[in-house]
Design a protein around this motif. Structure first.
Motif, PDB file in Angstrom:
ATOM      1  N   ASP A   1       0.829  -1.211   0.000  1.00  0.00           N
ATOM      2  CA  ASP A   1       0.000   0.000   0.000  1.00  0.00           C
ATOM      3  C   ASP A   1       0.858   1.254   0.000  1.00  0.00           C
ATOM      4  O   ASP A   1       0.446   2.310  -0.484  1.00  0.00           O
ATOM      5  CB  ASP A   1      -0.904   0.029   1.242  1.00  0.00           C
ATOM      6  CG  ASP A   1      -2.154  -0.807   1.057  1.00  0.00           C
ATOM      7  OD1 ASP A   1      -2.458  -1.183  -0.087  1.00  0.00           O
ATOM      8  OD2 ASP A   1      -2.833  -1.092   2.059  1.00  0.00           O
ATOM      9  N   SER A   2       2.059   1.148   0.569  1.00  0.00           N
ATOM     10  CA  SER A   2       2.943   2.314   0.687  1.00  0.00           C
ATOM     11  C   SER A   2       3.623   2.616  -0.641  1.00  0.00           C
ATOM     12  O   SER A   2       3.861   1.714  -1.453  1.00  0.00           O
ATOM     13  CB  SER A   2       4.008   2.069   1.761  1.00  0.00           C
ATOM     14  OG  SER A   2       3.417   1.856   3.024  1.00  0.00           O
ATOM     15  N   SER A   3       3.931   3.889  -0.855  1.00  0.00           N
ATOM     16  CA  SER A   3       4.635   4.283  -2.069  1.00  0.00           C
ATOM     17  C   SER A   3       6.077   3.788  -2.016  1.00  0.00           C
ATOM     18  O   SER A   3       6.609   3.488  -0.930  1.00  0.00           O
ATOM     19  CB  SER A   3       4.616   5.798  -2.229  1.00  0.00           C
ATOM     20  OG  SER A   3       5.377   6.405  -1.192  1.00  0.00           O
TER      21      SER A   3
ATOM     22  N   ARG B   1      11.685   4.465   4.892  1.00  0.00           N
ATOM     23  CA  ARG B   1      11.465   3.737   6.147  1.00  0.00           C
ATOM     24  C   ARG B   1      12.469   2.607   6.315  1.00  0.00           C
ATOM     25  O   ARG B   1      12.971   2.369   7.428  1.00  0.00           O
ATOM     26  CB  ARG B   1      10.033   3.218   6.214  1.00  0.00           C
ATOM     27  CG  ARG B   1       9.018   4.334   6.402  1.00  0.00           C
ATOM     28  CD  ARG B   1       7.611   3.812   6.672  1.00  0.00           C
ATOM     29  NE  ARG B   1       6.702   4.909   6.976  1.00  0.00           N
ATOM     30  CZ  ARG B   1       5.433   4.771   7.332  1.00  0.00           C
ATOM     31  NH1 ARG B   1       4.913   3.549   7.427  1.00  0.00           N
ATOM     32  NH2 ARG B   1       4.678   5.823   7.606  1.00  0.00           N
TER      33      ARG B   1
ATOM     34  N   SER C   1       0.554   3.926   9.769  1.00  0.00           N
ATOM     35  CA  SER C   1       0.390   5.387   9.678  1.00  0.00           C
ATOM     36  C   SER C   1       1.672   6.066  10.145  1.00  0.00           C
ATOM     37  O   SER C   1       2.478   5.472  10.888  1.00  0.00           O
ATOM     38  CB  SER C   1      -0.778   5.840  10.556  1.00  0.00           C
ATOM     39  OG  SER C   1      -0.472   5.636  11.933  1.00  0.00           O
ATOM     40  N   LYS C   2       1.870   7.283   9.725  1.00  0.00           N
ATOM     41  CA  LYS C   2       3.095   8.010  10.055  1.00  0.00           C
ATOM     42  C   LYS C   2       3.292   8.119  11.558  1.00  0.00           C
ATOM     43  O   LYS C   2       4.398   7.885  12.077  1.00  0.00           O
ATOM     44  CB  LYS C   2       3.047   9.411   9.435  1.00  0.00           C
ATOM     45  CG  LYS C   2       4.306  10.229   9.687  1.00  0.00           C
ATOM     46  CD  LYS C   2       4.208  11.589   9.016  1.00  0.00           C
ATOM     47  CE  LYS C   2       5.468  12.407   9.293  1.00  0.00           C
ATOM     48  NZ  LYS C   2       5.385  13.754   8.658  1.00  0.00           N
TER      49      LYS C   2
ATOM     50  N   THR D   1       8.200   5.983   0.216  1.00  0.00           N
ATOM     51  CA  THR D   1       7.968   5.719   1.640  1.00  0.00           C
ATOM     52  C   THR D   1       8.660   4.436   2.072  1.00  0.00           C
ATOM     53  O   THR D   1       9.288   4.377   3.132  1.00  0.00           O
ATOM     54  CB  THR D   1       6.461   5.621   1.933  1.00  0.00           C
ATOM     55  OG1 THR D   1       5.843   6.868   1.633  1.00  0.00           O
ATOM     56  CG2 THR D   1       6.201   5.264   3.386  1.00  0.00           C
ATOM     57  N   LEU D   2       8.560   3.406   1.242  1.00  0.00           N
ATOM     58  CA  LEU D   2       9.218   2.135   1.565  1.00  0.00           C
ATOM     59  C   LEU D   2      10.727   2.331   1.705  1.00  0.00           C
ATOM     60  O   LEU D   2      11.343   1.861   2.674  1.00  0.00           O
ATOM     61  CB  LEU D   2       8.924   1.101   0.476  1.00  0.00           C
ATOM     62  CG  LEU D   2       7.488   0.571   0.389  1.00  0.00           C
ATOM     63  CD1 LEU D   2       7.316  -0.309  -0.841  1.00  0.00           C
ATOM     64  CD2 LEU D   2       7.125  -0.196   1.654  1.00  0.00           C
TER      65      LEU D   2
ATOM     66  N   SER E   1       3.834  -0.260   6.457  1.00  0.00           N
ATOM     67  CA  SER E   1       2.553   0.273   5.951  1.00  0.00           C
ATOM     68  C   SER E   1       1.755   0.997   7.033  1.00  0.00           C
ATOM     69  O   SER E   1       0.629   1.414   6.785  1.00  0.00           O
ATOM     70  CB  SER E   1       1.707  -0.871   5.378  1.00  0.00           C
ATOM     71  OG  SER E   1       1.391  -1.824   6.380  1.00  0.00           O
TER      72      SER E   1
ATOM     73  N   TYR F   1       4.095   4.657  13.044  1.00  0.00           N
ATOM     74  CA  TYR F   1       5.424   4.222  12.609  1.00  0.00           C
ATOM     75  C   TYR F   1       6.529   4.960  13.354  1.00  0.00           C
ATOM     76  O   TYR F   1       7.505   4.369  13.821  1.00  0.00           O
ATOM     77  CB  TYR F   1       5.579   4.421  11.102  1.00  0.00           C
ATOM     78  CG  TYR F   1       7.010   4.343  10.630  1.00  0.00           C
ATOM     79  CD1 TYR F   1       7.657   3.110  10.525  1.00  0.00           C
ATOM     80  CD2 TYR F   1       7.738   5.499  10.329  1.00  0.00           C
ATOM     81  CE1 TYR F   1       8.985   3.036  10.131  1.00  0.00           C
ATOM     82  CE2 TYR F   1       9.053   5.430   9.925  1.00  0.00           C
ATOM     83  CZ  TYR F   1       9.679   4.205   9.827  1.00  0.00           C
ATOM     84  OH  TYR F   1      11.000   4.130   9.452  1.00  0.00           O
TER      85      TYR F   1
END
Length: 399
Positions: free
Chosen positions: A353-355, A362, A384-385, A358-359, A382, A388
């Motif tokens: 689901d994450s871009s 992280r 929420s900010k 973002t992957l 995946s 995470y």
């Protein structure tokens, strides 16, 4: 009919037309291509100017390839005064600006009486300028119908602020009323109808027959799969996928057959899937769904996954089918390149689901925090900010 100064002004500004108003003994003729910016009036009685008159409007189209229809300058001035973003409105629905008669002031008065601010009203018109063509009577009736679903005026105002099209797209109040009665009659709750109204307002613009066809189809499907509560079945699907009623029965049927045949589901398994996580797939293009699944299989087979693993992966999170082929492949490659195993991905499909950005960010942060990605529960990729970042701080302290 009371002679309107604004109407006369709008008429006199029209281009390419010979407009004739005949209030018994008053003739007012205008033609740009004949008289430039001037007009002439023959008055047989001065008295006619100061009293109510009845007249007919008719136009004769004059062909002039070099000219374009003019905009209603009085309307433009009104909208600018109201704070409307005229450039945005013009791009969205330019035809509105050529209308001679509009109801922007009535719309403003009506919405103010319902608790909308001037800023919200300006925003509504900017994004859906056709709203100013609705009459006060039409607005009042439609508002009352919405109140059969929505609990307060303020809630309707909030919906209009988010999606003005949901209220102003159609002016057929009888069709709206019939659809509301029908959807209540088949067991849908106010909560269901409110979800439809806010997420898929076209449901209420559908003809009543179209909505009946889809509900009948869903109920028949329910019974054919051995479920004895079609009302509950329809309600569950609509709650999961509010767009289902604006799709064709042919598309939905094809997708149900695709799910059953592709994953070898029995009736009970299929019911669970389409009433739950697979409900949203039902309104996809069937060709797209098949291509997407074929690509998922091809990619995972290349990573030595079995057919069983592929099916488990998709059934655990059917939203994977929505991903475009390139996007799915790129995300898988990104994770594999970062030493995350395919078995970890299969067990945690929501990471997709994450871009990609973002992957990557992280993963870099987790490595810097001393985490071993090969043993890490990658579900947090995946999250929420806020969730995470809280977890990352905890991991950093433990390192």
């Amino acid at each position: 009919m009371q002679f309107s100064v604004r109407l006369a002004s709008c008429i006199s500004k029209g281009l390419n037309y010979l407009t004739i108003m005949a209030p018994r003994n008053l003739w007012h003729m205008r033609s740009n291509f004949l008289f430039g910016s001037r007009c002439w009036m023959t008055r047989f009685s001065a008295e006619i100017i100061f009293k109510s008159v009845s007249f007919r409007l008719f136009g004769v189209k004059c062909h002039n390839a070099d000219s374009e229809p003019s905009e209603n300058e009085d309307l433009l001035n009104n909208l600018l005064t109201m704070g409307v973003d005229v450039d945005m409105a013009r791009k969205r629905q330019p035809g509105v600006f050529h209308r001679m008669i509009t109801n922007e002031q009535d719309l403003k008065t009506f919405l103010l009486s319902k608790g909308a601010s001037k800023e919200v009203i300006a925003s509504i018109i900017s994004r859906y300028p056709r709203a100013i063509t609705r009459t006060p009577e039409n607005l009042s009736k439609r508002w009352d119908l919405w109140r059969n679903i929505v609990t307060s005026d303020l809630e309707i105002v909030n919906i209009l602020e988010r999606s003005p099209e949901s209220f102003f797209r159609s002016n057929n109040n009888l069709n709206l009323e019939n659809n509301i009665k029908f959807l209540y009659s088949v067991g849908l709750t106010r909560k269901c109808l409110c979800r439809l109204l806010t997420n898929a307002p076209r449901t209420f613009s559908n003809s009543l027959d179209l909505n009946k066809q889809m509900v009948d189809f869903l109920q028949a499907t329910c019974l054919s799969l051995g479920h004895n509560d079609p009302t509950d079945f329809v309600r569950k699907i609509i709650l999961k996928n509010p767009f289902i009623l604006i799709q064709s029965t042919k598309r939905v049927k094809a997708n149900i057959e695709f799910l059953q045949s592709t994953f070898n589901l029995n009736s009970e398994e299929l019911l669970v899937l389409i009433c739950g996580p697979g409900a949203e797939i039902l309104d996809l293009s069937n060709d797209y769904a098949r291509r997407s699944y074929t690509n998922i299989k091809k990619k995972l087979f290349s990573l030595e996954c079995t057919e069983e693993e592929v099916q488990k992966f998709v059934l655990s999170y059917p939203d994977m089918i929505f991903l475009a082929e390139k996007k799915f492949n790129d995300k898988i490659d990104c994770l594999i390149e970062e030493n995350i195993s395919i078995s970890q991905i299969i067990g945690n499909p929501r990471v997709l689901d994450s871009s990609i950005s973002t992957l990557k960010s992280r993963i870099r942060e987790l490595v810097n925090a001393g985490c071993n990605l090969s043993t890490l529960n990658i579900t947090l990729l995946s999250w929420s900010k806020k969730r995470y970042e809280a977890k990352l701080k905890k991991l950093s302290r433990l390192a």
